[in-house]
Design a protein around this motif. Structure first.
Motif, PDB file in Angstrom:
ATOM      1  N   VAL A 149       0.853  -1.189   0.000  1.00 49.04           N
ATOM      2  CA  VAL A 149       0.000   0.000   0.000  1.00 49.04           C
ATOM      3  C   VAL A 149       0.887   1.237   0.000  1.00 49.04           C
ATOM      4  CG1 VAL A 149      -1.788   1.274   1.229  1.00 49.04           C
ATOM      5  CG2 VAL A 149      -1.815  -1.222   1.239  1.00 49.04           C
ATOM      6  N   LYS A 150       0.710   2.077  -1.009  1.00 43.83           N
ATOM      7  CA  LYS A 150       1.509   3.283  -1.124  1.00 43.83           C
ATOM      8  C   LYS A 150       0.607   4.510  -1.145  1.00 43.83           C
ATOM      9  CE  LYS A 150       5.231   1.025  -3.723  1.00 43.83           C
ATOM     10  NZ  LYS A 150       6.039   1.058  -4.967  1.00 43.83           N
ATOM     11  N   PRO A 151       1.118   5.648  -0.677  1.00 43.79           N
ATOM     12  CA  PRO A 151       0.307   6.868  -0.689  1.00 43.79           C
ATOM     13  C   PRO A 151      -0.006   7.309  -2.113  1.00 43.79           C
ATOM     14  CG  PRO A 151       2.565   7.378  -0.102  1.00 43.79           C
ATOM     15  CD  PRO A 151       2.454   5.887  -0.111  1.00 43.79           C
ATOM     16  N   GLY A 152      -1.138   8.004  -2.279  1.00 44.77           N
ATOM     17  CA  GLY A 152      -1.550   8.430  -3.605  1.00 44.77           C
ATOM     18  C   GLY A 152      -0.722   9.559  -4.152  1.00 44.77           C
ATOM     19  N   MET A 153       0.015  10.259  -3.292  1.00 37.25           N
ATOM     20  CA  MET A 153       0.830  11.377  -3.737  1.00 37.25           C
ATOM     21  C   MET A 153       1.873  11.681  -2.680  1.00 37.25           C
ATOM     22  SD  MET A 153      -1.836  14.529  -3.026  1.00 37.25           S
ATOM     23  CE  MET A 153      -0.741  15.746  -3.723  1.00 37.25           C
ATOM     24  N   ALA A 154       2.782  12.593  -2.987  1.00 31.49           N
ATOM     25  CA  ALA A 154       3.800  13.021  -2.024  1.00 31.49           C
ATOM     26  C   ALA A 154       3.883  14.533  -2.048  1.00 31.49           C
ATOM     27  CB  ALA A 154       5.153  12.409  -2.366  1.00 31.49           C
ATOM     28  N   VAL A 155       4.010  15.141  -0.876  1.00 30.35           N
ATOM     29  CA  VAL A 155       4.201  16.579  -0.754  1.00 30.35           C
ATOM     30  C   VAL A 155       5.500  16.785   0.016  1.00 30.35           C
ATOM     31  CG1 VAL A 155       3.255  18.755   0.084  1.00 30.35           C
ATOM     32  CG2 VAL A 155       1.709  16.967  -0.731  1.00 30.35           C
ATOM     33  N   LEU A 156       6.490  17.389  -0.643  1.00 28.45           N
ATOM     34  CA  LEU A 156       7.818  17.555  -0.065  1.00 28.45           C
ATOM     35  C   LEU A 156       8.123  19.033   0.163  1.00 28.45           C
ATOM     36  CD1 LEU A 156       9.727  15.102  -2.435  1.00 28.45           C
ATOM     37  CD2 LEU A 156       8.566  14.563  -0.284  1.00 28.45           C
ATOM     38  N   ASP A 157       8.883  19.305   1.217  1.00 25.57           N
ATOM     39  CA  ASP A 157       9.272  20.690   1.485  1.00 25.57           C
ATOM     40  C   ASP A 157      10.483  21.069   0.629  1.00 25.57           C
ATOM     41  OD1 ASP A 157      11.519  19.568   2.689  1.00 25.57           O
ATOM     42  OD2 ASP A 157      10.797  19.886   4.728  1.00 25.57           O
ATOM     43  N   SER A 158      11.033  22.265   0.858  1.00 27.81           N
ATOM     44  CA  SER A 158      12.138  22.767   0.037  1.00 27.81           C
ATOM     45  C   SER A 158      13.404  21.930   0.183  1.00 27.81           C
ATOM     46  CB  SER A 158      12.437  24.224   0.391  1.00 27.81           C
ATOM     47  OG  SER A 158      12.768  24.347   1.779  1.00 27.81           O
ATOM     48  N   LYS A 159      13.505  21.136   1.269  1.00 29.80           N
ATOM     49  CA  LYS A 159      14.668  20.291   1.485  1.00 29.80           C
ATOM     50  C   LYS A 159      14.448  18.863   0.996  1.00 29.80           C
ATOM     51  CE  LYS A 159      16.220  22.925   5.531  1.00 29.80           C
ATOM     52  NZ  LYS A 159      16.569  22.859   6.975  1.00 29.80           N
ATOM     53  N   GLY A 160      13.260  18.626   0.394  1.00 34.44           N
ATOM     54  CA  GLY A 160      12.962  17.295  -0.115  1.00 34.44           C
ATOM     55  C   GLY A 160      12.424  16.343   0.925  1.00 34.44           C
ATOM     56  N   LYS A 161      12.087  16.880   2.097  1.00 39.20           N
ATOM     57  CA  LYS A 161      11.538  16.042   3.160  1.00 39.20           C
ATOM     58  C   LYS A 161      10.015  16.115   3.136  1.00 39.20           C
ATOM     59  CE  LYS A 161      15.510  16.458   6.266  1.00 39.20           C
ATOM     60  NZ  LYS A 161      15.966  16.822   7.632  1.00 39.20           N
ATOM     61  N   GLU A 162       9.395  15.053   3.664  1.00 35.99           N
ATOM     62  CA  GLU A 162       7.933  14.967   3.697  1.00 35.99           C
ATOM     63  C   GLU A 162       7.341  16.130   4.486  1.00 35.99           C
ATOM     64  OE1 GLU A 162       4.533  11.947   5.566  1.00 35.99           O
ATOM     65  OE2 GLU A 162       6.644  11.759   6.075  1.00 35.99           O
ATOM     66  N   LEU A 163       6.333  16.782   3.908  1.00 39.15           N
ATOM     67  CA  LEU A 163       5.637  17.866   4.592  1.00 39.15           C
ATOM     68  C   LEU A 163       4.308  17.324   5.108  1.00 39.15           C
ATOM     69  CD1 LEU A 163       5.424  20.910   5.323  1.00 39.15           C
ATOM     70  CD2 LEU A 163       4.213  21.218   3.161  1.00 39.15           C
ATOM     71  N   PRO A 164       4.139  17.184   6.430  1.00 42.86           N
ATOM     72  CA  PRO A 164       2.874  16.685   6.972  1.00 42.86           C
ATOM     73  C   PRO A 164       1.733  17.653   6.653  1.00 42.86           C
ATOM     74  CG  PRO A 164       4.613  16.564   8.618  1.00 42.86           C
ATOM     75  CD  PRO A 164       5.135  17.405   7.485  1.00 42.86           C
ATOM     76  N   CYS A 165       0.710  17.173   5.985  1.00 44.06           N
ATOM     77  CA  CYS A 165      -0.443  17.987   5.645  1.00 44.06           C
ATOM     78  C   CYS A 165      -1.519  17.063   5.096  1.00 44.06           C
ATOM     79  CB  CYS A 165      -0.094  19.057   4.605  1.00 44.06           C
ATOM     80  SG  CYS A 165       0.371  18.369   3.010  1.00 44.06           S
ATOM     81  N   MET A 166      -2.710  17.603   4.887  1.00 47.38           N
ATOM     82  CA  MET A 166      -3.775  16.820   4.296  1.00 47.38           C
ATOM     83  C   MET A 166      -3.796  17.062   2.795  1.00 47.38           C
ATOM     84  SD  MET A 166      -7.910  16.960   4.904  1.00 47.38           S
ATOM     85  CE  MET A 166      -7.817  16.390   6.587  1.00 47.38           C
ATOM     86  N   ALA A 167      -3.839  16.010   2.014  1.00 48.68           N
ATOM     87  CA  ALA A 167      -3.871  16.144   0.564  1.00 48.68           C
ATOM     88  C   ALA A 167      -4.800  15.068   0.006  1.00 48.68           C
ATOM     89  CB  ALA A 167      -2.474  15.994  -0.015  1.00 48.68           C
ATOM     90  N   LEU A 168      -5.827  15.490  -0.686  1.00 52.94           N
ATOM     91  CA  LEU A 168      -6.803  14.559  -1.245  1.00 52.94           C
ATOM     92  C   LEU A 168      -6.701  14.538  -2.757  1.00 52.94           C
ATOM     93  CD1 LEU A 168      -9.913  15.528   0.917  1.00 52.94           C
ATOM     94  CD2 LEU A 168      -8.224  13.745   1.367  1.00 52.94           C
TER      95      LEU A 168
END
Length: 298
Positions: free
Chosen positions: A191-210
């Motif tokens: 099971v993999k996430p439907g998308m990825a949101v990364l910050d300016s350093k390439g790290k995961e940005l915790p947030c809600m994304a549908l």
């Protein structure tokens, strides 16, 4: 009701909130299953993973359907004390649940314990039992974390009668540790996430994304940051504070390619004041007309 009576309403409620926030932060889309229908019809075939959030009471019929799910190849994840009580709230030693999880007949008492290998202090439920217990069964497997995730994101009531609600979270390091633990288990189950949101350093940005994707009609995506509190008594956790003056440089990775259109000029009831909505189409068009947005239920 058994969880509320055993550990308190706040622990049960915060467990539910924390699981939702945790999965949202990792960009996993989840669905709620009706526990009564699970006992009647079992787990739908399209699901690979089922999570039991503070599911300390499980009926015999539900336990049988969960066994069938794991036996055919599913992954069953429990945070703590899975099915230690029956459907009537009576403590029991279930032969069916014992096939899925290691038996335990000791006291269930949620208490903090330092777990350096996991990254900090966790709320362990069953003293003397290991954390992150894995078990193979049939073609599938089960995982019992043996700790509560309720500190990930919880609501603290204040005021004379609890009328003031404040959102709080564990520190960023602790939240990251929990996300890593859960994500590892989900990825092992395919099971993999439907998308990825990364910050300016390439790290995961915790947030809600549908994201909703239909190859024949394109995609409607909603990126949503934590909402602004409407009162001083309901402040967001420090980890969730967004500096709207500075903004964020982010990279959004989607599992498909297309042309991006901003359709956030109109207001919708399901979009927060700091949410953004985009339409993604495989075709490059100069102009389009939208008559309405229909989001799938669930």
């Amino acid at each position: 009701l058994t969880a509320i009576a055993s550990f308190g309403r706040s622990e049960w409620l915060n467990t539910q909130n924390s699981w939702l926030k945790l999965l949202d932060d990792m960009k996993y889309d989840c669905r709620f299953l009706d526990y009564e229908k699970v006992g009647e019809n079992g787990i739908p075939a399209e699901y690979k993973v089922v999570i039991l959030p503070a599911a300390v009471a499980i009926s015999y019929a539900q336990a049988q359907k969960l066994e069938e799910f794991v036996k055919r190849g599913g992954t069953l994840i429990a945070d703590f004390a899975p099915g230690r009580y029956d459907g009537h709230g009576k403590r029991r030693n279930s032969p069916v649940m014992n096939k899925l999880f290691a038996p335990y007949d000791g006291p269930i008492d949620i208490a903090y314990a330092q777990l350096p290998k996991l990254g900090g202090k966790f709320k362990v439920a069953e003293k003397g039992m290991p954390v992150i217990q894995e078990k193979r069964y049939g073609k599938g497997r089960t995982v019992n974390f043996n700790f509560s995730v309720s500190d990930y994101h919880f609501i603290q009531l204040g005021g004379a009668g609890g009328e003031m609600a404040t959102s709080k979270s564990a520190d960023a390091k602790m939240q990251l540790a929990m996300r890593n633990i859960v994500q590892k288990q989900l990825e092992r189950s395919g099971v993999k996430p439907g998308m990825a949101v990364l910050d300016s350093k390439g790290k995961e940005l915790p947030c809600m994304a549908l994201v909703r994707w239909d190859k024949s009609t394109g995609t409607i995506a909603l990126y949503k940051t934590p909402a602004i509190p409407r009162s001083k008594g309901n402040l967001p956790p420090p980890n969730d504070v967004i500096d709207r003056k500075k903004g964020h440089n982010i990279t959004v990775k989607l599992p498909f390619k297309g042309h991006l259109y901003d359709i956030d000029d109109e207001e919708y009831s399901f979009i927060s004041e700091i949410g953004d909505t985009y339409y993604i189409n495989a075709l490059n068009v100069e102009k389009f007309k939208r008559s309405g947005i229909r989001m799938p239920r669930g």
